[in-house]
Design an enzyme around this catalytic site. Structure first.
Site, PDB file in Angstrom:
ATOM      1  N   ARG A  47      30.178  10.385  35.346  1.00  0.00           N
ATOM      2  CA  ARG A  47      29.047  11.320  35.253  1.00  0.00           C
ATOM      3  C   ARG A  47      29.103  12.388  36.329  1.00  0.00           C
ATOM      4  O   ARG A  47      29.407  12.085  37.483  1.00  0.00           O
ATOM      5  CB  ARG A  47      27.728  10.550  35.420  1.00  0.00           C
ATOM      6  CG  ARG A  47      27.432   9.666  34.254  1.00  0.00           C
ATOM      7  CD  ARG A  47      26.055   9.024  34.310  1.00  0.00           C
ATOM      8  NE  ARG A  47      25.811   8.409  33.010  1.00  0.00           N
ATOM      9  CZ  ARG A  47      26.310   7.231  32.648  1.00  0.00           C
ATOM     10  NH1 ARG A  47      27.040   6.531  33.483  1.00  0.00           N
ATOM     11  NH2 ARG A  47      26.090   6.761  31.437  1.00  0.00           N
TER      12      ARG A  47
ATOM     13  N   HIS B  11      31.876  11.825  30.745  1.00  0.00           N
ATOM     14  CA  HIS B  11      33.183  11.571  30.131  1.00  0.00           C
ATOM     15  C   HIS B  11      33.801  12.811  29.479  1.00  0.00           C
ATOM     16  O   HIS B  11      34.280  12.765  28.342  1.00  0.00           O
ATOM     17  CB  HIS B  11      33.068  10.443  29.097  1.00  0.00           C
ATOM     18  CG  HIS B  11      32.826   9.080  29.709  1.00  0.00           C
ATOM     19  ND1 HIS B  11      33.182   8.746  30.993  1.00  0.00           N
ATOM     20  CD2 HIS B  11      32.270   7.950  29.191  1.00  0.00           C
ATOM     21  CE1 HIS B  11      32.861   7.481  31.234  1.00  0.00           C
ATOM     22  NE2 HIS B  11      32.293   6.976  30.165  1.00  0.00           N
TER      23      HIS B  11
ATOM     24  N   HIS C  70      39.102   3.762  28.258  1.00  0.00           N
ATOM     25  CA  HIS C  70      37.817   3.076  28.129  1.00  0.00           C
ATOM     26  C   HIS C  70      37.886   1.829  27.242  1.00  0.00           C
ATOM     27  O   HIS C  70      36.962   1.538  26.474  1.00  0.00           O
ATOM     28  CB  HIS C  70      36.774   4.063  27.597  1.00  0.00           C
ATOM     29  CG  HIS C  70      35.382   3.803  28.058  1.00  0.00           C
ATOM     30  ND1 HIS C  70      34.620   2.754  27.604  1.00  0.00           N
ATOM     31  CD2 HIS C  70      34.609   4.451  28.958  1.00  0.00           C
ATOM     32  CE1 HIS C  70      33.435   2.795  28.178  1.00  0.00           C
ATOM     33  NE2 HIS C  70      33.403   3.811  29.010  1.00  0.00           N
TER      34      HIS C  70
ATOM     35  N   ASP D  15      27.944  -1.305  36.258  1.00  0.00           N
ATOM     36  CA  ASP D  15      28.387  -0.007  35.734  1.00  0.00           C
ATOM     37  C   ASP D  15      28.690   0.861  36.958  1.00  0.00           C
ATOM     38  O   ASP D  15      28.257   1.995  37.045  1.00  0.00           O
ATOM     39  CB  ASP D  15      27.262   0.605  34.879  1.00  0.00           C
ATOM     40  CG  ASP D  15      27.750   1.791  34.050  1.00  0.00           C
ATOM     41  OD1 ASP D  15      28.926   2.171  34.188  1.00  0.00           O
ATOM     42  OD2 ASP D  15      26.940   2.344  33.279  1.00  0.00           O
TER      43      ASP D  15
ATOM     44  N   GLU E 123      37.606   0.950  34.315  1.00  0.00           N
ATOM     45  CA  GLU E 123      37.965   2.367  34.231  1.00  0.00           C
ATOM     46  C   GLU E 123      38.504   2.817  35.586  1.00  0.00           C
ATOM     47  O   GLU E 123      37.768   3.303  36.429  1.00  0.00           O
ATOM     48  CB  GLU E 123      36.730   3.174  33.829  1.00  0.00           C
ATOM     49  CG  GLU E 123      36.101   2.713  32.526  1.00  0.00           C
ATOM     50  CD  GLU E 123      34.657   3.192  32.383  1.00  0.00           C
ATOM     51  OE1 GLU E 123      34.412   4.404  32.464  1.00  0.00           O
ATOM     52  OE2 GLU E 123      33.768   2.343  32.195  1.00  0.00           O
TER      53      GLU E 123
HETATM   54  C1  FUC Z   1      30.785   3.676  30.856  1.00  0.00           C
HETATM   55  C2  FUC Z   1      29.539   3.809  31.648  1.00  0.00           C
HETATM   56  C3  FUC Z   1      28.457   4.530  31.047  1.00  0.00           C
HETATM   57  C4  FUC Z   1      28.374   4.596  29.550  1.00  0.00           C
HETATM   58  C5  FUC Z   1      29.707   4.550  28.855  1.00  0.00           C
HETATM   59  C6  FUC Z   1      29.676   4.200  27.412  1.00  0.00           C
HETATM   60  O1  FUC Z   1      31.827   4.422  31.336  1.00  0.00           O
HETATM   61  O2  FUC Z   1      29.761   4.255  32.954  1.00  0.00           O
HETATM   62  O3  FUC Z   1      27.246   4.115  31.598  1.00  0.00           O
HETATM   63  O4  FUC Z   1      27.515   3.663  29.069  1.00  0.00           O
HETATM   64  O5  FUC Z   1      30.647   3.789  29.476  1.00  0.00           O
END
Ligand code: FUC
Length: 344
Positions: free
Chosen positions: A76, A101, A175, A248, A309
Site C-alpha cells: 500500500r 498492489h 501473491h 498482514d 510476499e
Molecule cells: C495482501 C494484503 C492486503 C490485501 C491483499 C489481498 O497483500 O496486504 O491487505 O488484503 O493481500
C-alpha cells in the site's frame, strides 16, 4: 523434466512445469498467475498446496490476487502519491485513498510474453513485459522479466529482473497463498512458522504503515523460535486485531543471518523453506478471504492460505529508516525468492 502448455478460455496459455519427482508448477501467462503447485506429502502423495479458482474466468478480476505477480509496487502507498527528487507523482487510488498492489492495471493484469527454457536439472519460463513511461502514474519505461524455474530438488525459484530508463520506484512480489495440508484440508492455523525477524512495521486502522518498528519480543509476532499461526489469529494484540485478526504485516529480516522462513505442516509432513535477497516479507494470513469463492479444491474461507510476499517496504516512501524501493535510471533490479519443498 518437461514443460507443457495448453490454451485456456481461448485467450490465455497455461504452462505446466513437471520435474522428475512429479512436482508440478502451473501458471498462466495472464498475470503470471500460479494456479497450482503440486508437491508430495511425507508418504509421497502428490497434492496441490496453493489456492486458486476452479473457474478460470474468475482470475480476470481476482480481487484476492491469487498467485499473481504484483507490481510495480507491491503493498500500500499512502495517499496514492509519493515524491521523487522534489516532484510529486500521483498513482491510482484503487483502495479508498490508497494505492494497492500497483493499481487496477498492475502486473497481475498483464499478458506476459513467455519463453520456455530447459537445462539438465531445471526447467522454466521467462515472463517479460514492458511497462511504458507514466503507466499507472509511475515514472520510467520499465522492462521486466520474471523467471519461474523448477529444479529436480523440488525448488521453485522466482527471479525478478527489471530496468528503467528513468529513476523510479519498484518492488515486485508474488501473491501465492500456500496451504501445505494439500487440497486445502484445513486452514493454515496449524502451520508452524519460523522467521528470522526481530521487528515488524506497525500498521494503522487503514493498514497503512505508521513507520514505527515494533520489537517482536513477547508478542505473537515473534517467530524466531517458531510458532503456530493460530496464536496470532486468536491473539488480542492490537496489531493482530487491526488487520482483521491475523497477520498482514511487513517483517524485516535480521541482517546477521540468511533471511529465511521455514513453514512446517504436521499432518502432511510438508516443509516449505523460503530464501530471498529481499529485506523483508509481508506475511498475510488470508484474513480477508470470505466463504463465497469456489476454489479448485472447494469453498474458500478465512485463513485458508498464507502469503509470503517477499519485497521491499513501500512504507519507505513516507517513513525514514526503512529499506528503500528506489531504482535509479539504468540500474539493474535483480531479486530472487526460492521456495524449496521438503518433507519430514
Ligand atoms: C495482501 C494484503 C492486503 C490485501 C491483499 C489481498 O497483500 O496486504 O491487505 O488484503 O493481500
Amino acid at each position: 523434466m518437461k514443460i507443457t502448455s495448453e490454451k485456456v478460455l481461448n485467450k490465455w496459455v497455461e504452462t505446466t512445469l513437471t520435474n522428475n519427482n512429479g512436482m508440478q508448477v502451473r501458471f498462466l501467462n495472464f498475470g503470471g498467475i500460479i494456479t497450482e503447485i503440486i508437491v508430495p506429502n511425507r508418504d509421497g502423495v502428490l497434492e496441490n498446496v496453493v489456492l486458486g479458482y476452479r473457474q478460470y474466468e474468475e482470475y480476470e478480476q481476482n480481487p484476492n490476487y491469487f498467485g499473481a505477480i504484483i507490481g510495480r509496487v507491491a503493498g500500500r502507498i499512502q495517499d496514492a502519491s509519493f515524491h521523487l527528487d522534489g516532484k510529486r507523482y500521483e498513482l491510482e487510488n484503487n483502495e479508498e485513498t490508497r494505492h494497492l498492489h500497483g493499481g487496477s492495471g498492475g502486473f497481475h493484469q498483464v499478458m506476459w510474453e513467455t519463453s520456455p527454457f530447459q537445462t539438465n536439472n531445471q526447467i522454466g519460463v521467462q515472463l517479460s513485459h514492458t511497462s511504458p513511461d507514466g503507466e499507472g502514474g509511475y515514472p520510467g519505461r520499465v522492462n521486466v522479466t520474471v523467471t519461474y524455474t523448477l529444479t529436480n530438488k523440488n525448488e521453485f525459484f522466482i527471479d525478478y529482473q527489471a530496468i528503467s530508463d528513468k529513476k523510479t520506484i519498484l518492488t515486485l512480489t508474488n501473491h501465492t497463498y500456500f496451504n501445505l495440508t494439500g487440497q486445502q484440508k484445513e486452514t493454515v492455523g496449524n502451520h508452524f512458522v519460523n522467521m528470522n525477524s526481530d521487528q515488524f512495521i506497525e500498521l494503522n486502522q487503514n493498514l497503512l504503515p505508521t513507520g514505527k518498528l515494533i520489537d517482536v519480543t513477547h508478542t505473537p509476532f515473534d517467530f524466531r523460535k517458531g510458532k503456530r499461526l493460530i496464536e496470532g489469529l486468536k491473539a488480542t494484540h492490537p496489531q493482530n486485531i487491526t488487520v482483521g485478526h491475523g497477520y498482514d504485516h511487513y517483517f524485516l529480516f535480521n541482517k546477521d543471518a540468511e533471511p529465511s522462513i521455514i513453514v512446517k505442516e504436521d499432518t502432511s509432513g510438508r516443509i516449505l523453506e523460503i530464501n530471498t535477497d529481499q529485506p523483508g516479507v509481508v506475511m498475510y494470513t488470508g484474513n480477508g478471504l470470505d466463504n463465497q469463492l469456489q476454489l479448485r479444491e472447494g469453498m474458500s474461507k478465512k485463513y485458508l492460505g498464507v502469503c509470503f510476499e517477499t519485497q521491499g517496504p513501500p512504507a519507505s516512501l513516507h517513513q525514514q529508516g526503512l529499506p528503500s524501493i528506489l531504482l535509479e535510471a539504468n540500474e539493474p533490479y535483480k531479486k530472487q525468492t526460492r521456495f524449496a519443498f521438503h518433507r519430514y
